[in-house]
Scaffold this active site. Sequence first.
Site, short mmCIF file in Angstrom:
data_model
loop_
_atom_site.label_atom_id
_atom_site.label_comp_id
_atom_site.label_asym_id
_atom_site.label_seq_id
_atom_site.Cartn_x
_atom_site.Cartn_y
_atom_site.Cartn_z
N ASP A 71 -17.47 -5.84 15.37
CA ASP A 71 -17.81 -4.65 16.17
C ASP A 71 -17.30 -3.35 15.54
O ASP A 71 -17.46 -2.29 16.12
CB ASP A 71 -17.22 -4.78 17.58
CG ASP A 71 -18.13 -5.57 18.53
OD1 ASP A 71 -19.34 -5.69 18.24
OD2 ASP A 71 -17.63 -6.04 19.57
N ARG A 96 -11.18 -6.99 19.59
CA ARG A 96 -11.34 -5.72 18.89
C ARG A 96 -9.99 -5.04 18.62
O ARG A 96 -9.97 -3.95 18.02
CB ARG A 96 -12.26 -4.77 19.70
CG ARG A 96 -13.68 -5.31 19.87
CD ARG A 96 -14.65 -4.23 20.34
NE ARG A 96 -14.86 -3.23 19.30
CZ ARG A 96 -15.57 -2.12 19.46
NH1 ARG A 96 -16.14 -1.88 20.64
NH2 ARG A 96 -15.72 -1.25 18.49
N ARG A 141 -13.49 -0.43 30.57
CA ARG A 141 -12.69 -0.46 29.34
C ARG A 141 -11.49 0.50 29.42
O ARG A 141 -10.35 0.07 29.43
CB ARG A 141 -13.55 -0.12 28.12
CG ARG A 141 -14.76 -1.04 27.93
CD ARG A 141 -14.36 -2.45 27.54
NE ARG A 141 -15.50 -3.33 27.34
CZ ARG A 141 -16.15 -3.52 26.21
NH1 ARG A 141 -15.79 -2.85 25.13
NH2 ARG A 141 -17.16 -4.37 26.13
N HIS A 170 -19.43 1.50 28.77
CA HIS A 170 -18.80 2.68 28.16
C HIS A 170 -19.56 3.91 28.66
O HIS A 170 -20.79 3.85 28.81
CB HIS A 170 -18.94 2.66 26.63
CG HIS A 170 -17.93 1.83 25.90
ND1 HIS A 170 -18.27 1.09 24.78
CD2 HIS A 170 -16.60 1.64 26.10
CE1 HIS A 170 -17.17 0.48 24.33
NE2 HIS A 170 -16.16 0.79 25.10
N CYS A 268 -22.80 4.91 19.46
CA CYS A 268 -21.69 3.96 19.27
C CYS A 268 -21.28 3.88 17.80
O CYS A 268 -20.12 3.59 17.50
CB CYS A 268 -22.09 2.57 19.72
SG CYS A 268 -22.43 2.43 21.47
N1 ARG Z 1 -19.75 -4.92 21.22
C1 ARG Z 1 -19.07 -3.69 21.41
C2 ARG Z 1 -18.18 -3.78 22.65
O1 ARG Z 1 -18.61 -4.36 23.61
C3 ARG Z 1 -20.04 -2.56 21.54
C4 ARG Z 1 -19.39 -1.22 21.57
C5 ARG Z 1 -20.38 -0.10 21.72
N2 ARG Z 1 -19.78 1.16 21.53
C6 ARG Z 1 -19.93 2.22 22.32
N3 ARG Z 1 -19.41 3.36 21.94
N4 ARG Z 1 -20.53 2.15 23.48
O2 ARG Z 1 -17.08 -3.31 22.66
#
Ligand code: ARG
Length: 279
Positions: A71, A96, A141, A170, A268
Amino acid sequence: MSTTAPGATPRHYLMCRPTHYTVSYEINPWMHPDRATDTALAVQQWERLRDVYLDLGHQVSFIDPIEGLPDMVYAANGATVVDGIVYSAKFRYPERGPEGPAYEKWFADRGYVTHTAEQVNEGEGDILVVGDVLLAGTGFRTSTAAHEELSRLVGHEVVGLELVDPHYYHLDTALAVLSSDPADPQIAYYPPAFSPAALEQLQHRFPDAVIAEEQDAAALGLNAVSDGGHVVVAPAATRLAAQLRERGYEPIPVPTTELLKGGGGAKCCTLEIRLAPPA
Ligand code: ARG
């Protein structure tokens, strides 16, 4: 594509080539590890995105991708840079986790003053600068404690916005900053992604906002990158592109379908490095 859309200003972006991109775990509803990904196609789409930024006259820097961090291509999550101050990311999910220190090191190695976050936050995925205000997502998040930490650090007002639909986990999946001009800030957003209190804030602060429709939001059309004049947007978000054109922006469709399998689009993949305003 014109390089001189009214309102456009040159930007500095940080990107990470999706060399190791795949979907091997599931931390948002877009991700399906059992579905094949095409890394070569992801790289091709990412290169096109990079070339569009360069053609528009923007500066693009690159961070080396790290094996085992699929990612990492979603550079927006790597940190938040406001007025030249770097606030590191601290990821919600352990998969991550190592990305936070990797991005922070990139900035530190280049002489930026970095601040290691104590609170969970996913960088510019959830923190969006609009004029003098920072819009800050929470719910999936980034923690509200991080909003406070960031506000103390940069001294800007931080407006917390609660997200309620896991597809829009997000803030940058549900809201796009079109113009960050403090005199006339403009945004686009998808109302069902927000809590009633967040919606009230948005309606009050941005009565003139572009309201996105479900079909465009579901193509992650709001995961768009605006330089104030041009807006890089998912080609499937056709209605949104028309709305942008009506407002005087120049939409630039760039396909990011392969990166959508991880739950991300153009925005992203793009971390904006905002320098201190001239004294
Ligand atoms: N797979 C990543 C996650 O779920 C995607 C992140 C996408 N980034 C963003 N800025 N929305 O964390």
